[in-house]
Design an enzyme around this catalytic site. Structure first.
Site, PDB file in Angstrom:
ATOM      1  N   ARG A 155       0.845  -1.199   0.000  1.00 26.34           N
ATOM      2  CA  ARG A 155       0.000   0.000   0.000  1.00 26.34           C
ATOM      3  C   ARG A 155       0.878   1.245   0.000  1.00 26.34           C
ATOM      4  NH1 ARG A 155       0.979   2.267   4.697  1.00 26.34           N
ATOM      5  NH2 ARG A 155       1.214   1.032   6.592  1.00 26.34           N
ATOM      6  N   GLY A 156       0.254   2.389  -0.251  1.00 23.87           N
ATOM      7  CA  GLY A 156       0.937   3.654  -0.081  1.00 23.87           C
ATOM      8  C   GLY A 156       0.990   4.024   1.385  1.00 23.87           C
ATOM      9  N   ASP A 201       3.097   5.466   5.023  1.00 28.93           N
ATOM     10  CA  ASP A 201       4.237   5.126   5.866  1.00 28.93           C
ATOM     11  C   ASP A 201       3.802   4.082   6.898  1.00 28.93           C
ATOM     12  OD1 ASP A 201       6.671   5.485   7.598  1.00 28.93           O
ATOM     13  OD2 ASP A 201       6.981   7.203   6.281  1.00 28.93           O
ATOM     14  N   THR A 236       2.237   2.455  10.187  1.00 24.63           N
ATOM     15  CA  THR A 236       1.088   2.767  11.021  1.00 24.63           C
ATOM     16  C   THR A 236       0.799   1.591  11.929  1.00 24.63           C
ATOM     17  OG1 THR A 236      -1.127   3.753  11.026  1.00 24.63           O
ATOM     18  CG2 THR A 236      -0.753   1.913   9.505  1.00 24.63           C
ATOM     19  N   CYS A 290       2.827   7.424  10.456  1.00 23.99           N
ATOM     20  CA  CYS A 290       2.724   7.939   9.089  1.00 23.99           C
ATOM     21  C   CYS A 290       3.934   8.784   8.694  1.00 23.99           C
ATOM     22  CB  CYS A 290       1.430   8.725   8.900  1.00 23.99           C
ATOM     23  SG  CYS A 290      -0.044   7.744   9.272  1.00 23.99           S
TER      24      CYS A 290
END
Length: 237
Positions: A88-89, A91, A93, A187
């Site tokens: 996924r896009g 950062d 989490t 993030c």
């Protein structure tokens, strides 16, 4: 009438199938998303929304920003948490109990949406839910996706789009254990905090399941679905 005939009938309307799944291991949810995305690309299923929670889990996006994990990976198991790598896009989490997670498996082409508008709709879904509890939130600025209460993040977004089909999605903090966020740079943003609906709402909250369903309702309204089919855990093998 066959299942295929039923599906073709539903396609005349904008239809969303919602799977209420409870707490699901992250890898199991990832494999399910991949399976459903493949079927959606082939056009053999309609748009599908997974509504669930995870056990304590940290996830890294495709940029693999390991430096934003602030403790050794070897210490995670002692905390009762796992680390997983995704495509996924976004950062690093955290996902955990008392966090509402939605994974939409949608055809953006059929929805008439581009990637940016899709992400904006996910943000608007969490903004609308927060407004039900008189919590004023706003979308991120300067490329920071998700939604915020002032300088504190309450909802995160990380999506994957392949051949116009979405996976991964959003995570909204109802009342998770926020101490887990202390072990990461959430993030990748160093100068802002994390919060939850429990911390921000000046009212008694209903059961988490009610808030999950309200979040789904906000999603279906914003994405303009005309027909919704709910499936609960008894549906799954």
């Amino acid at each position: 009438m066959t299942d295929y005939d039923n599906f073709q009938g539903m396609r005349s309307k904008r239809t969303l199938e919602i799977w209420k799944m409870g707490i699901v291991n992250y890898l199991d949810a990832l494999k399910l998303q991949e399976k459903l995305a493949s079927k959606r690309k082939l056009g053999v299923i309609t748009d599908t929304l997974l509504s669930l929670q995870h056990p304590p889990t940290y996830t890294l996006g495709k940029r693999r920003t390991y430096h934003n994990l602030l403790i050794p990976e070897s210490e995670l198991s002692a905390m009762g948490a796992n680390l997983h790598y995704t495509e996924r896009g976004g950062d690093i989490t955290f996902h955990g109990p008392r966090q509402a997670i939605l994974y939409p498996i949608l055809s953006l082409r059929e929805a008439g949406l581009g990637a940016r508008k899709y992400v904006e709709n996910l943000e608007a879904t969490m903004v609308r839910l927060s407004s039900l509890y008189n919590v004023k939130v706003h979308a991120g600025e300067s490329g920071q996706t998700g939604v915020w209460v002032g300088e504190r993040k309450i909802g995160a977004i990380g999506v994957r789009i392949s051949s116009g089909i979405t996976s991964h999605g959003l995570a909204f903090n109802i009342d998770p254990d926020l101490s887990f966020f202390k072990h990461i740079v959430p993030c990748g943003i160093t100068d802002k905090g994390v919060t939850s609906l429990r911390m921000e709402a000046e009212m008694e909250l209903p059961e988490d399941e009610v808030i999950h369903e309200q979040l789904v309702s906000c999603f279906t309204q914003l994405f303009g679905y005309e027909h919704v089919v709910w499936k609960d855990r008894s549906f799954f093998p």
